[in-house]
Design a protein around this motif. Structure first.
Motif, PDB file in Angstrom:
ATOM      1  N   VAL A 134       9.403 -64.453 -43.441  1.00 34.42           N
ATOM      2  CA  VAL A 134       8.105 -63.763 -44.233  1.00 34.42           C
ATOM      3  C   VAL A 134       8.710 -62.475 -45.109  1.00 34.42           C
ATOM      4  O   VAL A 134       9.285 -61.749 -44.309  1.00 34.42           O
ATOM      5  N   GLY A 135       8.112 -62.426 -46.239  1.00 34.98           N
ATOM      6  CA  GLY A 135       8.406 -60.906 -46.875  1.00 34.98           C
ATOM      7  C   GLY A 135       7.425 -60.126 -46.642  1.00 34.98           C
ATOM      8  O   GLY A 135       6.717 -59.556 -45.492  1.00 34.98           O
ATOM      9  N   HIS A 136       6.605 -59.576 -47.712  1.00 37.34           N
ATOM     10  CA  HIS A 136       5.534 -58.515 -47.892  1.00 37.34           C
ATOM     11  C   HIS A 136       4.231 -59.198 -47.794  1.00 37.34           C
ATOM     12  O   HIS A 136       3.116 -58.461 -47.971  1.00 37.34           O
ATOM     13  N   MET A 137       4.052 -60.630 -47.882  1.00 43.81           N
ATOM     14  CA  MET A 137       2.734 -61.187 -48.046  1.00 43.81           C
ATOM     15  C   MET A 137       2.514 -62.091 -47.001  1.00 43.81           C
ATOM     16  O   MET A 137       2.252 -63.392 -47.415  1.00 43.81           O
ATOM     17  N   SER A 138       2.624 -62.017 -45.755  1.00 47.90           N
ATOM     18  CA  SER A 138       2.273 -63.002 -44.660  1.00 47.90           C
ATOM     19  C   SER A 138       0.977 -63.619 -44.996  1.00 47.90           C
ATOM     20  O   SER A 138       0.922 -64.734 -44.578  1.00 47.90           O
ATOM     21  N   MET A 139      -0.230 -62.921 -45.455  1.00 47.47           N
ATOM     22  CA  MET A 139      -1.501 -63.695 -45.675  1.00 47.47           C
ATOM     23  C   MET A 139      -1.313 -64.665 -46.507  1.00 47.47           C
ATOM     24  O   MET A 139      -2.035 -65.558 -46.595  1.00 47.47           O
ATOM     25  N   TYR A 140      -0.063 -64.892 -47.340  1.00 47.46           N
ATOM     26  CA  TYR A 140       0.047 -66.054 -48.287  1.00 47.46           C
ATOM     27  C   TYR A 140       1.215 -66.979 -47.591  1.00 47.46           C
ATOM     28  O   TYR A 140       1.292 -68.164 -47.730  1.00 47.46           O
ATOM     29  N   GLU A 141       2.329 -66.114 -47.175  1.00 48.01           N
ATOM     30  CA  GLU A 141       3.538 -66.783 -46.881  1.00 48.01           C
ATOM     31  C   GLU A 141       3.289 -67.659 -45.574  1.00 48.01           C
ATOM     32  O   GLU A 141       3.914 -68.613 -45.371  1.00 48.01           O
ATOM     33  N   ASP A 142       2.648 -67.061 -44.598  1.00 45.69           N
ATOM     34  CA  ASP A 142       2.459 -67.614 -43.220  1.00 45.69           C
ATOM     35  C   ASP A 142       0.913 -67.254 -42.596  1.00 45.69           C
ATOM     36  O   ASP A 142       0.947 -66.528 -41.760  1.00 45.69           O
ATOM     37  N   PRO A 143      -0.142 -67.546 -43.422  1.00 46.16           N
ATOM     38  CA  PRO A 143      -1.366 -67.038 -42.891  1.00 46.16           C
ATOM     39  C   PRO A 143      -1.767 -67.682 -41.518  1.00 46.16           C
ATOM     40  O   PRO A 143      -2.536 -66.926 -40.911  1.00 46.16           O
ATOM     41  N   ALA A 144      -1.280 -68.942 -41.084  1.00 40.62           N
ATOM     42  CA  ALA A 144      -1.542 -69.214 -39.713  1.00 40.62           C
ATOM     43  C   ALA A 144      -1.031 -68.218 -38.750  1.00 40.62           C
ATOM     44  O   ALA A 144      -1.676 -68.116 -37.661  1.00 40.62           O
ATOM     45  N   GLN A 145       0.290 -68.033 -38.769  1.00 41.45           N
ATOM     46  CA  GLN A 145       0.831 -67.013 -37.711  1.00 41.45           C
ATOM     47  C   GLN A 145       0.128 -65.792 -37.935  1.00 41.45           C
ATOM     48  O   GLN A 145      -0.070 -64.933 -36.818  1.00 41.45           O
ATOM     49  N   LEU A 146      -0.103 -65.346 -39.111  1.00 37.05           N
ATOM     50  CA  LEU A 146      -0.910 -63.872 -39.096  1.00 37.05           C
ATOM     51  C   LEU A 146      -2.254 -63.883 -38.747  1.00 37.05           C
ATOM     52  O   LEU A 146      -2.472 -63.091 -37.724  1.00 37.05           O
ATOM     53  N   SER A 147      -2.610 -64.946 -38.806  1.00 33.75           N
ATOM     54  CA  SER A 147      -4.304 -64.945 -38.393  1.00 33.75           C
ATOM     55  C   SER A 147      -4.260 -65.009 -36.760  1.00 33.75           C
ATOM     56  O   SER A 147      -4.877 -64.555 -35.860  1.00 33.75           O
ATOM     57  N   GLU A 148      -3.007 -66.028 -36.190  1.00 33.93           N
ATOM     58  CA  GLU A 148      -2.801 -65.926 -34.852  1.00 33.93           C
ATOM     59  C   GLU A 148      -2.654 -64.482 -34.225  1.00 33.93           C
ATOM     60  O   GLU A 148      -3.200 -64.048 -33.099  1.00 33.93           O
ATOM     61  N   VAL A 149      -1.818 -63.779 -34.824  1.00 30.50           N
ATOM     62  CA  VAL A 149      -1.547 -62.131 -34.310  1.00 30.50           C
ATOM     63  C   VAL A 149      -2.514 -61.457 -34.428  1.00 30.50           C
ATOM     64  O   VAL A 149      -2.999 -60.607 -33.452  1.00 30.50           O
ATOM     65  N   ILE A 150      -3.391 -61.545 -35.527  1.00 30.86           N
ATOM     66  CA  ILE A 150      -4.663 -60.590 -35.544  1.00 30.86           C
ATOM     67  C   ILE A 150      -5.974 -61.024 -34.397  1.00 30.86           C
ATOM     68  O   ILE A 150      -6.350 -60.308 -33.891  1.00 30.86           O
ATOM     69  N   HIS A 151      -5.926 -62.349 -34.320  1.00 31.89           N
ATOM     70  CA  HIS A 151      -6.717 -62.729 -33.313  1.00 31.89           C
ATOM     71  C   HIS A 151      -6.615 -62.502 -32.039  1.00 31.89           C
ATOM     72  O   HIS A 151      -7.275 -61.919 -31.114  1.00 31.89           O
ATOM     73  N   LYS A 152      -5.186 -62.330 -31.545  1.00 31.46           N
ATOM     74  CA  LYS A 152      -4.650 -61.945 -30.374  1.00 31.46           C
ATOM     75  C   LYS A 152      -4.993 -60.395 -30.089  1.00 31.46           C
ATOM     76  O   LYS A 152      -5.377 -60.167 -29.108  1.00 31.46           O
ATOM     77  N   PHE A 153      -4.665 -59.659 -31.108  1.00 36.11           N
ATOM     78  CA  PHE A 153      -4.917 -58.351 -31.150  1.00 36.11           C
ATOM     79  C   PHE A 153      -6.457 -58.011 -30.893  1.00 36.11           C
ATOM     80  O   PHE A 153      -6.920 -57.271 -30.295  1.00 36.11           O
ATOM     81  N   LEU A 154      -7.414 -58.730 -31.738  1.00 33.30           N
ATOM     82  CA  LEU A 154      -8.765 -58.337 -31.743  1.00 33.30           C
ATOM     83  C   LEU A 154      -9.291 -58.737 -30.329  1.00 33.30           C
ATOM     84  O   LEU A 154     -10.350 -58.045 -30.024  1.00 33.30           O
ATOM     85  N   HIS A 155      -8.763 -59.668 -29.614  1.00 32.58           N
ATOM     86  CA  HIS A 155      -9.302 -60.084 -28.260  1.00 32.58           C
ATOM     87  C   HIS A 155      -8.411 -59.642 -27.142  1.00 32.58           C
ATOM     88  O   HIS A 155      -8.565 -60.218 -26.079  1.00 32.58           O
ATOM     89  N   SER A 156      -7.529 -58.699 -27.200  1.00 29.57           N
ATOM     90  CA  SER A 156      -6.737 -58.084 -26.190  1.00 29.57           C
ATOM     91  C   SER A 156      -7.719 -57.231 -25.354  1.00 29.57           C
ATOM     92  O   SER A 156      -8.629 -56.633 -25.897  1.00 29.57           O
ATOM     93  N   LYS A 157      -7.719 -56.974 -24.100  1.00 27.52           N
ATOM     94  CA  LYS A 157      -8.347 -56.147 -23.407  1.00 27.52           C
ATOM     95  C   LYS A 157      -7.498 -55.081 -23.194  1.00 27.52           C
ATOM     96  O   LYS A 157      -6.484 -54.861 -22.211  1.00 27.52           O
ATOM     97  N   TRP A 158      -7.559 -53.967 -23.816  1.00 25.43           N
ATOM     98  CA  TRP A 158      -6.739 -52.740 -23.688  1.00 25.43           C
ATOM     99  C   TRP A 158      -7.421 -51.722 -22.285  1.00 25.43           C
ATOM    100  O   TRP A 158      -8.357 -51.794 -22.254  1.00 25.43           O
TER     101      TRP A 158
END
Length: 263
Positions: A239-263
């Motif tokens: 991935v370069g500078h545009m993961s929302m286009y280059e690998d949206p599935a992986q970026l979504s997964e990372v964001i989802h994991k972050f949003l639902h982490s229990k800190w």
């Protein structure tokens, strides 16, 4: 379908989808909220997703004057006020990351968490700053299209330029739609931005840092320039500078994991 509101004295366009905890997605330079078209539906399954067009971009107004990161941040704060959102997670891509840090610096009480996606807390080097102003002059002399034609290929990993021709062209068209004055005013603001590594280092909020292994614009070491306890750091391969286009599935997964982490 974009909505509009009056915020900070200007018209701001934004997309809104889903219900739940608020997540605000800020796009990069010469982009728009359309950059998030593959990410919004995934996050909106259990979040209220807000994706504005930053001033000077997309369907938002193009006011005169330099667009400082603090000015962008005030736009977002007033958008949250308008939407009656007291606390949100703010995630910014590139330019959007600079705005996110300016927001976190001034309004930490309005945040549940924040993140940088292909962005950095570091200021421009002297050379980069000079190149921003050269960009301002070039747009003045040649218009926006030659500038965008040179910019867009740098945003994608080299191996993706051929395999994702349609996607690269889509990003180019979004760039072409940026008003020249909007791009110029933003370049000036980015050149003048301050070092905000301390915001990341000293925050008590959870922080997400995402880098592209093949990013030609902001290398991973510039994204991961600070460490702190409540941090999720991820480098996306191929991935370069545009993961929302280059690998949206992986970026979504990372964001989802972050949003639902229990800190």
């Amino acid at each position: 379908m974009k909505k509009t509101c009056q915020t900070n004295g200007i018209k701001l366009a934004y997309q809104e989808q889903g219900q739940g905890k608020a997540v605000v997605l800020l796009h990069g330079f010469c982009g728009s909220s359309v950059y998030w078209e593959y990410i919004i539906p995934k996050l909106a399954k259990d979040c209220r997703v807000i994706a504005p067009d930053l001033r000077g971009h997309g369907d938002s107004a193009v006011p005169v004057g330099t667009y400082s990161m603090e000015l962008f941040a005030e736009d977002i704060k007033q958008l949250l006020d308008y939407l009656d959102i007291s606390e949100a997670t703010l995630l910014g891509h590139s330019l959007g990351g600079y705005v996110t840090l300016a927001f976190a610096d001034k309004y930490p009480e309005r945040l549940h968490a924040f993140g940088l996606i292909h962005s950095t807390g570091l200021p421009d080097t002297d050379e980069a700053r000079q190149n921003r102003y050269k960009g301002v002059e070039r747009i003045e002399q040649e218009g926006i299209e030659p500038f965008i034609n040179d910019l867009i290929p740098k945003l994608f990993a080299k191996n993706n330029l051929q395999s994702m021709k349609d996607t690269v062209e889509k990003a180019r068209q979004i760039g072409f739609a940026t008003k020249p004055e909007g791009a110029q005013n933003t370049l000036k603001g980015m050149a003048e931005r301050s070092n905000r590594n301390a915001v990341i280092a000293n925050t008590s909020l959870p922080v997400l840092l995402v880098a592209g292994a093949d990013d030609q614009v902001i290398s991973p070491d510039k994204t991961f320039s600070v460490e702190q306890q409540l941090m999720m750091a991820k480098t996306l391969p191929h991935v370069g500078h545009m993961s929302m286009y280059e690998d949206p599935a992986q970026l979504s997964e990372v964001i989802h994991k972050f949003l639902h982490s229990k800190w």
